[in-house]
Design an enzyme around this catalytic site. Structure first.
Site, PDB file in Angstrom:
ATOM      1  CG  ASP A  38      -7.012   7.740   7.273  1.00  0.00           C
ATOM      2  OD1 ASP A  38      -7.710   8.276   8.295  1.00  0.00           O
ATOM      3  OD2 ASP A  38      -6.673   6.569   7.069  1.00  0.00           O
ATOM      4  CG  ASP A 259      -6.501   3.009   5.351  1.00  0.00           C
ATOM      5  OD1 ASP A 259      -7.064   3.696   5.880  1.00  0.00           O
ATOM      6  OD2 ASP A 259      -6.120   1.860   5.956  1.00  0.00           O
ATOM      7  CG  ASP A 263     -10.284   7.145   4.887  1.00  0.00           C
ATOM      8  OD1 ASP A 263     -10.426   8.004   5.917  1.00  0.00           O
ATOM      9  OD2 ASP A 263      -9.297   6.062   5.314  1.00  0.00           O
TER      10      ASP A 263
HETATM   11  P1  ADP Z   1      -9.140   7.030  12.137  1.00  0.00           P
HETATM   12  O1  ADP Z   1     -10.023   8.178  11.382  1.00  0.00           O
HETATM   13  O2  ADP Z   1      -7.617   7.533  12.366  1.00  0.00           O
HETATM   14  O3  ADP Z   1      -8.990   5.688  11.057  1.00  0.00           O
HETATM   15  P2  ADP Z   1     -11.607   5.861  13.541  1.00  0.00           P
HETATM   16  O4  ADP Z   1     -12.346   7.018  13.113  1.00  0.00           O
HETATM   17  O5  ADP Z   1     -11.642   4.492  13.106  1.00  0.00           O
HETATM   18  O6  ADP Z   1     -10.081   6.787  13.299  1.00  0.00           O
HETATM   19  O7  ADP Z   1     -11.619   5.796  15.184  1.00  0.00           O
HETATM   20  C1  ADP Z   1     -11.495   7.055  15.877  1.00  0.00           C
HETATM   21  C2  ADP Z   1     -11.122   6.576  17.172  1.00  0.00           C
HETATM   22  O8  ADP Z   1     -12.302   5.742  17.664  1.00  0.00           O
HETATM   23  C3  ADP Z   1      -9.915   5.839  17.442  1.00  0.00           C
HETATM   24  O9  ADP Z   1      -8.777   6.536  17.607  1.00  0.00           O
HETATM   25  C4  ADP Z   1     -10.501   5.002  18.985  1.00  0.00           C
HETATM   26  O10 ADP Z   1     -10.188   5.973  19.980  1.00  0.00           O
HETATM   27  C5  ADP Z   1     -11.696   4.943  18.741  1.00  0.00           C
HETATM   28  N1  ADP Z   1     -12.240   3.468  18.346  1.00  0.00           N
HETATM   29  C6  ADP Z   1     -12.804   3.208  16.998  1.00  0.00           C
HETATM   30  N2  ADP Z   1     -12.910   1.537  17.023  1.00  0.00           N
HETATM   31  C7  ADP Z   1     -12.494   1.252  18.385  1.00  0.00           C
HETATM   32  C8  ADP Z   1     -12.029  -0.138  18.692  1.00  0.00           C
HETATM   33  N3  ADP Z   1     -12.556  -1.005  18.091  1.00  0.00           N
HETATM   34  N4  ADP Z   1     -11.865  -0.275  20.065  1.00  0.00           N
HETATM   35  C9  ADP Z   1     -11.313   0.994  20.684  1.00  0.00           C
HETATM   36  N5  ADP Z   1     -11.347   2.115  20.252  1.00  0.00           N
HETATM   37  C10 ADP Z   1     -11.968   2.329  19.160  1.00  0.00           C
HETATM   38 MG    MG Z   2      -7.522   4.814   8.100  1.00  0.00          MG
END
Ligand code: ADP
Ligand code: MG
Length: 314
Positions: A38, A259, A263
């Site tokens: 991730d 983490d 995931d």
């Molecule tokens: P990752 O797989 O890298 O952990 P997430 O699935 O949690 O990423 O989030 C994907 C994308 O969604 C982020 O990169 C962001 O662009 C957007 N995003 C998610 N939650 C938020 C939030 N609370 N505020 C702003 N953008 C968000």
């Molecule tokens: Mg993560």
């Protein structure tokens, strides 16, 4: 391996903060062909920092940040925490501002009294947050969120965001009442050992893969920095498990390192799930290994330990 050898290996693992849930998990790790990482919080430190806040209208920057922080205050996402934290510093140095009751706010380190009342809040996993402030609809998130809500992104805004993304930052778009009015740039540096571990895995004949919900440009920039060639971006939480299954199709053994809550389906679907760091309880539950030190070197420790334990009886 004898039960004693498994017990010894489990003990050696524990000494490194590598907790192994049973002999089967220990045995599977020697066969790993792919390690899927991730991005956020696993390859990166998970300590996001706002580096840019740009408003495209005449709105005051402090006021802009106040609105955005108010929208993000109920979100658990690391990006949300970074934004609230940035607004807090900005507020602190920007001097007293009127509170929502019209009184002058004391310059203190908390901003709860400074934040605005929010209604109809929803956190949208993989895209951002949505709410209503002072009768206005507020959206904070990525392009997908804007597209889903029919909000236009001008060419100038797009090139501003692209510039952030090409330097490995995540661009966060902000819309008030269906108009895009600002952009934030957030940086989340790689863990110090990340690139060395990726190289080490390749030397061991293991193929590293990166998977993230973040956009393609940021993902590619981070992957390039860390030395991973196989990247999957803009993957919604459920899609991470599909990436695992696709790699397993030819009989490969697939490990997943992650983490977050998002995931856990992939950790459960993988042959060897490794929850890293403080992690969320759900991730820890779905995993076969827990890497307590939050250090990626322990992915190699785990594979090494399995190879050494089972090599003797081949
Ligand atoms: P990752 O797989 O890298 O952990 P997430 O699935 O949690 O990423 O989030 C994907 C994308 O969604 C982020 O990169 C962001 O662009 C957007 N995003 C998610 N939650 C938020 C939030 N609370 N505020 C702003 N953008 C968000
Ligand atoms: Mg993560």
């Amino acid at each position: 391996a004898t039960p004693t050898a498994v017990m010894v290996a489990t003990g050696v693992g524990a000494k490194h903060g590598v907790l192994i849930k049973g002999g089967d998990a220990l045995e599977r790790a020697q066969k790993i062909n792919y390690v899927i990482f991730d991005k956020t919080g696993t390859l990166t430190q998970g300590k996001a920092t706002v580096t840019t806040a740009k408003v495209f209208t005449a709105m005051d920057r402090g006021e802009f940040l106040r609105w955005v922080a108010s929208a993000e205050a109920s979100s658990e996402h690391p990006l949300a925490k970074a934004i609230v934290e940035y607004a807090r510093h900005f507020h602190f140095f920007d001097g007293p501002s009127p509170t929502k009751d019209g009184e002058t706010h004391n310059k203190d380190s908390t901003i709860s009294g400074w934040l605005l009342d929010v209604s109809d809040f929803s956190a949208l996993p993989g895209t951002g947050v949505k709410c209503c402030i002072d009768g206005k609809r507020v959206l904070v998130g990525n392009r997908k969120l804007m597209a889903e809500n029919g909000i236009e992104i001008s060419a100038a805004t797009e090139s501003f965001v692209v510039e952030l993304e090409d330097s490995a930052k995540t661009g966060i778009l902000v819309a008030f009442d269906d108009k895009l009015i600002g952009v934030l740039g957030v940086a989340d540096p790689l863990k110090r050992e990340a690139a060395v571990v990726v190289e080490g895995l390749q030397k061991m004949g293991v193929e590293p893969v990166m998977v993230t919900g973040d956009n393609w440009r940021t993902a590619r920039a981070v992957a390039k920095e860390v030395g991973i060639k196989d990247v999957r971006a803009e993957v919604m939480p459920a899609g991470k498990a599909d990436v695992v299954r696709a790699l397993q199709k030819d009989g490969s053994t697939v490990a997943m390192v992650g983490d977050g809550i998002n995931d856990s389906p992939a950790l459960a679907a993988s042959d060897v799930g490794m929850a890293i760091g403080a992690g969320t309880d759900i991730a820890i539950e779905a995993a076969d290994y827990v890497l307590m030190r939050n250090n990626l070197e322990d992915v190699i420790t785990a594979i090494d330990l399995s190879r050494k334990t089972f090599a003797r009886i081949r």
